[in-house]
Design an enzyme around this catalytic site. Structure first.
Site, short mmCIF file in Angstrom:
data_model
loop_
_atom_site.label_atom_id
_atom_site.label_comp_id
_atom_site.label_asym_id
_atom_site.label_seq_id
_atom_site.Cartn_x
_atom_site.Cartn_y
_atom_site.Cartn_z
N ASP A 86 22.24 30.44 56.75
CA ASP A 86 22.65 31.48 55.77
C ASP A 86 22.20 31.24 54.33
O ASP A 86 22.98 31.49 53.40
CB ASP A 86 24.18 31.67 55.80
CG ASP A 86 24.71 32.05 57.17
OD1 ASP A 86 23.90 32.13 58.11
OD2 ASP A 86 25.92 32.27 57.30
N LYS A 111 23.61 36.77 62.77
CA LYS A 111 24.93 36.50 63.38
C LYS A 111 26.03 37.31 62.69
O LYS A 111 26.09 37.35 61.46
CB LYS A 111 25.23 35.00 63.35
CG LYS A 111 25.31 34.40 61.97
CD LYS A 111 25.55 32.90 62.07
CE LYS A 111 25.67 32.27 60.71
NZ LYS A 111 26.79 32.73 59.90
N CYS A 144 30.42 28.75 57.32
CA CYS A 144 29.46 28.96 58.41
C CYS A 144 28.83 27.68 58.93
O CYS A 144 28.55 27.55 60.12
CB CYS A 144 28.42 29.97 57.99
SG CYS A 144 29.15 31.61 57.78
C1 C5J Z 1 28.99 31.57 55.02
C2 C5J Z 1 30.84 32.77 54.05
N1 C5J Z 1 27.72 31.71 55.33
N2 C5J Z 1 31.20 31.77 53.25
N3 C5J Z 1 29.71 32.70 54.79
O1 C5J Z 1 29.49 30.46 54.91
O2 C5J Z 1 31.52 33.75 54.10
#
Ligand code: C5J
Length: 225
Positions: A27, A134, A167
């Protein structure tokens, strides 16, 4: 087999077979890392996450040189929100303009194809690398991530990305339960809250790497070199 750094208490070193190891980049999308994105609009300092970029890039370079598989993930929803669960949509005390799918400076929040939902240039995927979209926090939920790892004959994953306690953590826990051996690249993962980053890594590697191992990017690069 190569041996990387051990977990912080110096026991139980991480061993990985080069031909069965993949780098997972979680991400690194503008939504979280760039000014004007979702993360910043929520009141967070994106500079805190940007600290992970150079260490992640260093590992990427080493992994690319060895032609090991690289899988990038994106937290991402379809534009009609058909893959967005109600609890994710309503969770958090947020103004309506900060709900998933709403329009910000970087486009619609967490929507596939919007400007914010692209990976930042510094660690952007190259041809031949994989991208997994995802809808959840973990990379295994409602994706082909597991099948992809199996098809590539991967047993060990080295994990970088943001955010550590959301994540990254979900993905690492899911990976362990599915039989994979995860190594967290400790300075290539960041949180908007430094104490959460530290606590998450500490908890995951506790009790002899019960859930994961960790090593700094420089150690990983050296092991790959
Ligand atoms: C991730 C989030 N990628 N913090 N998303 O950690 O909402």
């Amino acid at each position: 087999w190569l041996v990387s750094d051990s977990n912080p208490d110096g026991e139980y070193p991480y061993k990985f077979p080069l031909d069965k190891t993949a780098l997972i980049m979680i991400d690194f999308q503008r939504d979280f890392v760039c000014p004007g994105g979702f993360g910043e609009t929520l009141g967070n300092k994106v500079e805190d996450l940007q600290k992970a970029l150079q260490p992640a890039r260093n590992v990427l370079k080493a992994v690319r040189a060895l032609k090991m598989p690289i899988i990038h993930t994106l937290e991402s929803h379809k534009s009609d929100l058909s893959d967005l669960l109600d609890n994710k949509f309503t969770r958090g005390e947020l103004p309506d303009f900060l709900r998933i799918g709403e329009e910000l400076d970087l486009g619609r929040i967490l929507i596939r194809g919007s400007c914010g939902n692209n990976i930042v240039d510094m660690v952007a995927p190259q041809p031949g690398e994989y991208v997994v979209f995802k809808p959840g926090k973990g990379a295994f939920f409602k994706t082909h991530f597991y099948e992809l790892l199996k098809d590539l004959d991967i047993t060990h994953i080295m994990v970088a990305g943001v955010t550590t306690e959301v994540c990254m953590q979900s993905t690492v826990r899911e990976a362990t339960d599915r039989g994979f051996e995860p190594l967290i690249i400790s300075d290539a993962t960041m949180s908007y809250f430094e104490r959460y980053r530290q606590q998450t890594i500490e908890q995951l590697v506790a009790q002899g790497a019960l859930v994961a191992w960790s090593a700094e990017s420089s150690t990983v690069v050296k092991a790959l070199g």
